[in-house]
Design a protein around this motif. Structure first.
Motif, PDB file in Angstrom:
ATOM      1  N   UNK A 101      -1.462  -5.976   3.632  1.00 27.87           N
ATOM      2  CA  UNK A 101      -0.543  -5.224   4.519  1.00 27.87           C
ATOM      3  C   UNK A 101      -1.549  -4.827   5.791  1.00 27.87           C
ATOM      4  N   UNK A 102      -0.927  -4.802   6.693  1.00 27.75           N
ATOM      5  CA  UNK A 102      -1.602  -4.375   8.222  1.00 27.75           C
ATOM      6  C   UNK A 102      -1.646  -2.806   7.838  1.00 27.75           C
ATOM      7  N   UNK A 103      -3.236  -2.215   8.880  1.00 31.51           N
ATOM      8  CA  UNK A 103      -3.007  -0.883   8.693  1.00 31.51           C
ATOM      9  C   UNK A 103      -2.112   0.058   9.422  1.00 31.51           C
ATOM     10  N   UNK A 104      -1.683  -0.403  10.801  1.00 32.20           N
ATOM     11  CA  UNK A 104      -0.785  -0.088  11.861  1.00 32.20           C
ATOM     12  C   UNK A 104       0.558   0.134  11.062  1.00 32.20           C
ATOM     13  N   UNK A 105       1.213   1.583  11.245  1.00 31.20           N
ATOM     14  CA  UNK A 105       2.285   1.617  11.084  1.00 31.20           C
ATOM     15  C   UNK A 105       3.460   0.523  11.017  1.00 31.20           C
ATOM     16  N   UNK A 106       3.785   0.491  12.898  1.00 31.06           N
ATOM     17  CA  UNK A 106       5.199  -0.296  12.985  1.00 31.06           C
ATOM     18  C   UNK A 106       4.759  -1.902  12.840  1.00 31.06           C
ATOM     19  N   UNK A 107       3.395  -2.165  12.872  1.00 27.64           N
ATOM     20  CA  UNK A 107       3.053  -3.690  12.100  1.00 27.64           C
ATOM     21  C   UNK A 107       2.905  -4.119  10.572  1.00 27.64           C
ATOM     22  N   UNK A 108       2.578  -2.899   9.518  1.00 30.46           N
ATOM     23  CA  UNK A 108       3.126  -2.621   8.283  1.00 30.46           C
ATOM     24  C   UNK A 108       4.529  -3.527   8.127  1.00 30.46           C
ATOM     25  N   UNK A 109       6.057  -2.475   8.834  1.00 30.55           N
ATOM     26  CA  UNK A 109       7.412  -2.895   8.973  1.00 30.55           C
ATOM     27  C   UNK A 109       7.988  -4.159   9.336  1.00 30.55           C
ATOM     28  N   UNK A 110       6.644  -4.815   9.580  1.00 27.99           N
ATOM     29  CA  UNK A 110       7.170  -6.197  10.300  1.00 27.99           C
ATOM     30  C   UNK A 110       6.741  -7.182   9.743  1.00 27.99           C
ATOM     31  N   UNK A 111       5.761  -6.882   8.802  1.00 31.83           N
ATOM     32  CA  UNK A 111       5.355  -7.597   7.781  1.00 31.83           C
ATOM     33  C   UNK A 111       6.039  -7.003   6.437  1.00 31.83           C
ATOM     34  N   UNK A 112       6.781  -6.730   6.078  1.00 33.61           N
ATOM     35  CA  UNK A 112       6.855  -5.953   4.674  1.00 33.61           C
ATOM     36  C   UNK A 112       8.706  -7.254   5.006  1.00 33.61           C
ATOM     37  N   UNK A 113       9.137  -6.338   6.847  1.00 30.22           N
ATOM     38  CA  UNK A 113      10.148  -7.347   6.849  1.00 30.22           C
ATOM     39  C   UNK A 113      10.407  -8.995   6.544  1.00 30.22           C
ATOM     40  N   UNK A 114       9.300 -10.068   7.063  1.00 27.93           N
ATOM     41  CA  UNK A 114       8.944 -10.836   7.034  1.00 27.93           C
ATOM     42  C   UNK A 114       8.617 -11.773   5.696  1.00 27.93           C
ATOM     43  N   UNK A 115       8.598 -10.487   4.984  1.00 27.59           N
ATOM     44  CA  UNK A 115       7.322 -11.140   3.326  1.00 27.59           C
ATOM     45  C   UNK A 115       7.725 -11.581   2.959  1.00 27.59           C
ATOM     46  N   UNK A 116       7.763 -12.815   2.658  1.00 29.74           N
ATOM     47  CA  UNK A 116       8.623 -13.754   1.956  1.00 29.74           C
ATOM     48  C   UNK A 116       8.622 -13.244   0.520  1.00 29.74           C
TER      49      UNK A 116
END
Length: 166
Positions: A101-116
């Motif tokens: 996961x990325x360090x940026x909080x907004x990027x974490x949310x986006x990564x979690x939403x798109x995680x398979x």
């Protein structure tokens, strides 16, 4: 799982919220002894449990646009409230996914939403002033996902709720 009035209240909250489907905002409930509620409002006796030890959840209105965890820092319950319960929906990732996961909080949310391997879940936590707790977790998929329950399945939410009762 041993039964108790707290467990029954937590399961009632989960069933109530679950009956309204998914993609709901957080929900918060005061937990009060049913006997006290009937004493204060005798007209409710026909609608509530006749078990003298039962606990009745009473839903509270929450302001929109705020995170539940932030709201809980501002809540103090009156003495008549012997406990509280909350329901939130979250995305859970497997532990191995956290490393990427990325360090940026907004990027974490986006990564979690798109995680398979993400799983959408409904978390329920109920706590009492005496420290007892019960929690439940249900996955969105499959539609008939088993309800997992125990005293401490969602420790962070339990601690947030406990802080409102001191």
């Amino acid at each position: 799982m041993p039964d108790s009035p707290l467990r029954q209240a937590a399961l009632e909250v989960e069933s109530h919220v679950g009956s309204q489907g998914w993609d709901q905002p957080p929900r918060l409930f005061a937990l009060v002894p049913t006997a006290d509620l009937i004493a204060a409002e005798p007209g409710l006796a026909d609608q509530l449990s006749d078990d003298p030890d039962s606990i009745t959840p009473i839903e509270q209105e929450l302001p929109e646009g705020r995170e539940l965890e932030d709201l809980l820092t501002e809540i103090e319950w009156p003495d008549a409230v012997t406990g509280c319960a909350a329901v939130i929906e979250r995305i859970m990732l497997p532990p191995e996914a956290e490393e990427s996961l990325p360090d940026d909080p907004d990027a974490i949310v986006e990564a979690a939403i798109n995680h398979p391997d993400r799983r959408e879940v409904r978390l329920v936590a109920a706590v009492m002033r005496d420290g007892r707790s019960h929690s439940a977790v249900r996955a969105k998929d499959p539609a008939d996902a088993e309800l997992l329950e125990g005293p401490d399945l969602v420790p962070g939410l339990i601690e947030h709720l406990r802080s409102t009762l001191t």
